[in-house]
Every structure is written in C-alpha cells, then in structure tokens.
Write a protein that holds these residues in place. Structure first.
Motif, mmCIF file in Angstrom:
data_model
loop_
_atom_site.group_PDB
_atom_site.id
_atom_site.type_symbol
_atom_site.label_atom_id
_atom_site.label_comp_id
_atom_site.label_asym_id
_atom_site.label_seq_id
_atom_site.Cartn_x
_atom_site.Cartn_y
_atom_site.Cartn_z
ATOM 1 N N ASP A 91 0.867 -1.175 0.000
ATOM 2 C CA ASP A 91 0.000 0.000 0.000
ATOM 3 C C ASP A 91 0.909 1.233 0.000
ATOM 4 N N PRO A 92 0.341 2.416 -0.183
ATOM 5 C CA PRO A 92 1.196 3.601 -0.367
ATOM 6 C C PRO A 92 2.226 3.795 0.746
ATOM 7 N N ALA A 93 1.872 3.380 1.962
ATOM 8 C CA ALA A 93 2.814 3.584 3.069
ATOM 9 C C ALA A 93 3.848 2.468 3.135
ATOM 10 N N VAL A 135 8.809 -4.245 -2.982
ATOM 11 C CA VAL A 135 10.087 -3.873 -3.607
ATOM 12 C C VAL A 135 9.860 -3.455 -5.060
ATOM 13 N N VAL A 136 9.022 -4.226 -5.779
ATOM 14 C CA VAL A 136 8.801 -3.919 -7.196
ATOM 15 C C VAL A 136 8.024 -2.603 -7.326
ATOM 16 N N GLN A 137 7.043 -2.407 -6.484
ATOM 17 C CA GLN A 137 6.287 -1.138 -6.521
ATOM 18 C C GLN A 137 7.212 0.053 -6.242
ATOM 19 N N ALA A 138 8.076 -0.101 -5.233
ATOM 20 C CA ALA A 138 8.993 0.997 -4.885
ATOM 21 C C ALA A 138 9.921 1.296 -6.060
ATOM 22 N N ALA A 139 10.382 0.227 -6.717
ATOM 23 C CA ALA A 139 11.282 0.422 -7.860
ATOM 24 C C ALA A 139 10.550 1.126 -9.007
ATOM 25 N N PHE A 140 9.278 0.763 -9.234
ATOM 26 C CA PHE A 140 8.489 1.437 -10.285
ATOM 27 C C PHE A 140 8.355 2.923 -9.957
ATOM 28 N N ASP A 141 8.130 3.218 -8.681
ATOM 29 C CA ASP A 141 7.984 4.615 -8.256
ATOM 30 C C ASP A 141 9.295 5.368 -8.468
ATOM 31 N N GLU A 142 10.382 4.753 -8.012
ATOM 32 C CA GLU A 142 11.673 5.439 -8.073
ATOM 33 C C GLU A 142 12.155 5.647 -9.511
ATOM 34 N N HIS A 143 11.811 4.724 -10.398
ATOM 35 C CA HIS A 143 12.299 4.810 -11.782
ATOM 36 C C HIS A 143 11.267 5.419 -12.738
ATOM 37 N N TYR A 144 10.208 5.961 -12.216
ATOM 38 C CA TYR A 144 9.157 6.559 -13.061
ATOM 39 C C TYR A 144 8.660 5.558 -14.096
#
Lengths: 167, 257
Positions: A77-79, A83-92
């Motif tokens: 969830d957003p909070a 790991v894959v979600q965070a990587a998608f966020d960090e790499h746009y």
C-alpha cells in the motif's frame, strides 16, 4: 466454488465459464486487474494463479477451483510499497498506470522465479506480453532490474531534476 | 439468455464419452481461444466440455514423444525437439503457460507446420470412435474431433522460422518448419492464407532430394501453396518473402549438421 484471493478464502457464485477477471472486478470488488483488450493480448489483467502469471481475462473460473490468486491489491500500500512497486515509483516506470498492475505482478513473479539479479533481456522476455503505450518500456525494465538487485529506497532523480542541476 | 451445460470430465475416457460426436460441443482446454470469444459475444456455447481435470495432460518422453492434448505450450517447449520447441515459444510467457497443444493445433496455431515437418500423428476421438492419423490428414478433416494426444519421433535436426506475428493475431504472417529425418528433409509452411491450415511442401522436398541447392529448392514452395491477401499482408508480399524464409530455414538446417 471457492478461491483463495490474496490469502482469503472467497466463495464465488459466477458460472464456470466466467473469466476470472470479471469475478475479481465485479463479484469480489477487486479492480486492480484491469479489463483492457479482454482477449489476452494486452497483459493488464494479469494476476498470479498459484504463483504463476496468467491472463485473468482468459481464465475460466471453473478451471481453477481452490486456486490461490494474487492481485495487485496484495502487493503493498502507499505507506508500505513492495520492492517492485517501490522500484516502479523510483524509476518513473508508470505514467498513465493502466498497464502497471499486470507489469507489477509479472515482474514480482519473475523475480521470485529467478531469485537473483536479472539481465535486461530476461526482463524483456518475461514482460513481452505486456503492452505499455506511455513509457517506451525503458523505465519499466530499469525498475524491474533494480528491484531484482534489491536496489530500492533511493529515488532516482527525474529528467527535470537532472536538467535543473546541470543548468 | 440460454443456459450453458458445462461438463468437467475427470478421465480421458469420460472426456471422449462426453464429447460424443462433438456436434454442439465447445471444448475448453486452456481457455485462451474460447473465453474471449464468449466474452465478446462471438460464441454461445451450448455444451462446454472443460478439460482441466481430464487427465489429458500426460507427456511421455521416450522413443516416441507423446504429448497429451492439454499439455501447455510452456511444458512442450521444455522437452520438444526443434522445430517444435521454437514454435511453442512464440506466444508470450503467460499464454504459453495456459494455451494447450490441442487448442493450438485446432486454430491455425504456430505448432502446425512444426508438427507436419516432424511427421507427427494426432490421436483423436469423435464420430466413428478413436483414430490416429498424420497431422495433415487431421487438419484437412472437417468433422469435430477431440484431440487426445500428438505423437512424434525426434528428428535428426530442425529449424523453425516465422515472419514476425503481430502481437494480437493468432497466427504468423508466414511460418516455416524444416526437419531432417531418417528419410530426408521435410518442409512445411503456415500463415500463407488466413483460413488455411499449414501444409507440407512436397515440391521443395523433391527438389532437395534431387540435389537442388537450398535457394533453388525453396523457390518451389510456390508450387505447393498459393499465398493470399489478408489484413496482415498481401499475397504479393507473401510470394516474395516465403521462398526467402524457406531458403533461410534450409540453410540453417544445413549449418546444424
């Protein structure tokens, strides 16, 4: 019939030929898997069935009685991003986001299956059935490679930030 | 709304019995073909025969490779010889894990030319009972048959080439399978016409047996098939590209010696 959806046992009333996608979205209210082309070509309806990525739009629910289903809702969830979600966020790696649930699940399954740092061509091969009409795929592949190496937690600078820093 | 009768056989014998003469039966293997047709209102099954629990997924890897009808393309790709392994890897990862040999064979799929080049046989049931026949005879048949298994011998070598398929289409613009077997080189092509199944290329095979070069033998492919126009490519294009693709496949087969 019964399905285990994101770890919870759920009773399903839909007929056996109903696509799993429609059961998830319309009967169980889980709209993470998207109804894109609905003939198996675009990839955004992809979910994990017993850990394997499958097109939920092509899967008749009667064929998977008792199976364990994982949808994007179970990833994080957003909070507390996976790991894959965070990587998608960090790499746009997401723009409009329509393909993202399928991409995230396919990438999560790939990383679990291979269990180590991935090469770009392995990612391209595994995500070959997923259409993204925004990103051009480069950033998605960047994100999955980074996630496979556990390189998350530091957001990469955006193009605008790089330009601003250089001026 | 009409009601659908759905049956779920739990053995090959029960599947054959429920299939009967196959009239008004919609067979559901992996679901990749039937489910979207139902979703989009293009198919209204009367009797859906779901094969997921039928036990038709046996894979026996011996002198003869026996591949059950509901073996997935992913499982097939792991153990199949060329040209079949490459053909089974053409769909994307998720479809490979779900699509079955029986469904692919029925719908102009990528396996057809590979199976013809390998001299594979199809075991099926339907009106008149069970029979086994060469895959080409099976494809030429018009009455409904339930595929039970595909049987083939491992060749000495094989090559599969396709002219890139657009992602959302069920068949390639052109596909070529060649296999060297004990009795010579066998050639089959698919995708040359929208509604045609793959066929063997006896003119090419005769030319090769007569000592022609790969390029000269490949030119004879246009004696074996008549390419057609369809939304993917024109007949003009196919007539020019098909001999090139066949020649490339034969040259690669030669290099694999």
């Amino acid at each position: 019939m019964k399905l285990v959806v994101n770890g919870k046992e759920r009773l399903v009333a839909a007929g056996p030929l109903t696509p799993l996608l429609h059961v998830l979205r319309e009967e169980l209210g889980l709209v993470g898997a998207k109804a894109g082309c609905q003939h198996g070509s675009c990839g955004t309806c992809t979910v994990l069935i017993d850990g394997e990525p499958r097109r939920s739009c092509l899967t008749p629910v009667g064929a998977i009685e008792g199976a364990s289903i994982t949808t994007a809702e179970a990833l994080g969830d957003p909070a507390n991003l996976s790991v894959v979600q965070a990587a998608f966020d960090e790499h746009y790696a997401a723009q409009c986001g329509f393909c993202t649930p399928g991409m995230l699940l396919a990438a999560t399954a790939l990383i679990e299956r291979k269990g180590g740092a991935l090469e770009r061509d392995e990612v391209v091969e595994a995500l070959g059935g997923h259409y993204c009409r925004c990103t051009g795929y480069v950033k998605i592949v960047d994100a999955v490679v980074a996630a496979s190496r556990g390189e998350t937690g530091t957001r990469a600078p955006s193009t605008l930030e790089i330009r601003a820093a250089g001026s | 709304m009409t009601t659908v009768e759905v049956t779920v056989p739990t053995s090959p014998g029960e599947a054959a019995e429920l299939f009967g003469d196959g009239v008004a039966v919609t067979v559901v293997g992996g679901g990749t073909i039937v489910v979207p047709l139902v979703t989009h209102g293009q198919l209204h099954p009367v009797h859906a025969l779901m094969l997921h629990a039928s036990g038709l997924d046996e894979l026996v890897d011996g002198d003869t490779l026996t591949v059950g009808a509901t073996v997935t393309l992913a499982r097939l790709a792991e153990i199949a010889p060329e040209p079949l392994a490459t053909a089974a890897r053409i769909p994307d990862l998720e479809i490979r894990g779900q699509g079955t040999v029986g469904g692919n064979l029925h719908t102009g799929g990528d396996l057809q030319p590979a199976l013809i080049a390998l001299g594979a046989c199809v075991r099926s049931v339907g009106a008149g009972g069970e029979r086994i026949e060469p895959v080409e005879d099976f494809l030429a048949g018009s009455e409904p048959r339930l595929v039970l298994a595909v049987e083939l011998e491992r060749p000495l070598a094989g090559v599969y080439l396709e002219q890139r398929r657009t992602h959302s289409r069920t068949y390639a613009v052109l596909s070529v399978a060649v296999a060297r077997r004990d009795d010579g080189v066998h050639v089959a092509v698919g995708g040359f016409a929208e509604r045609a199944h793959a066929v063997a290329c006896p003119s090419v095979e005769r030319a090769l047996a007569g000592g022609a070069t790969a390029r000269d033998a490949a030119a004879a492919v246009l004696e074996d098939v008549v390419p057609e126009d369809d939304p993917l490519a024109s007949a003009w294009y196919r007539r020019r590209v098909l001999p090139v693709l066949v020649a490339r496949a034969l040259e690669q087969l030669e290099e694999s010696r």
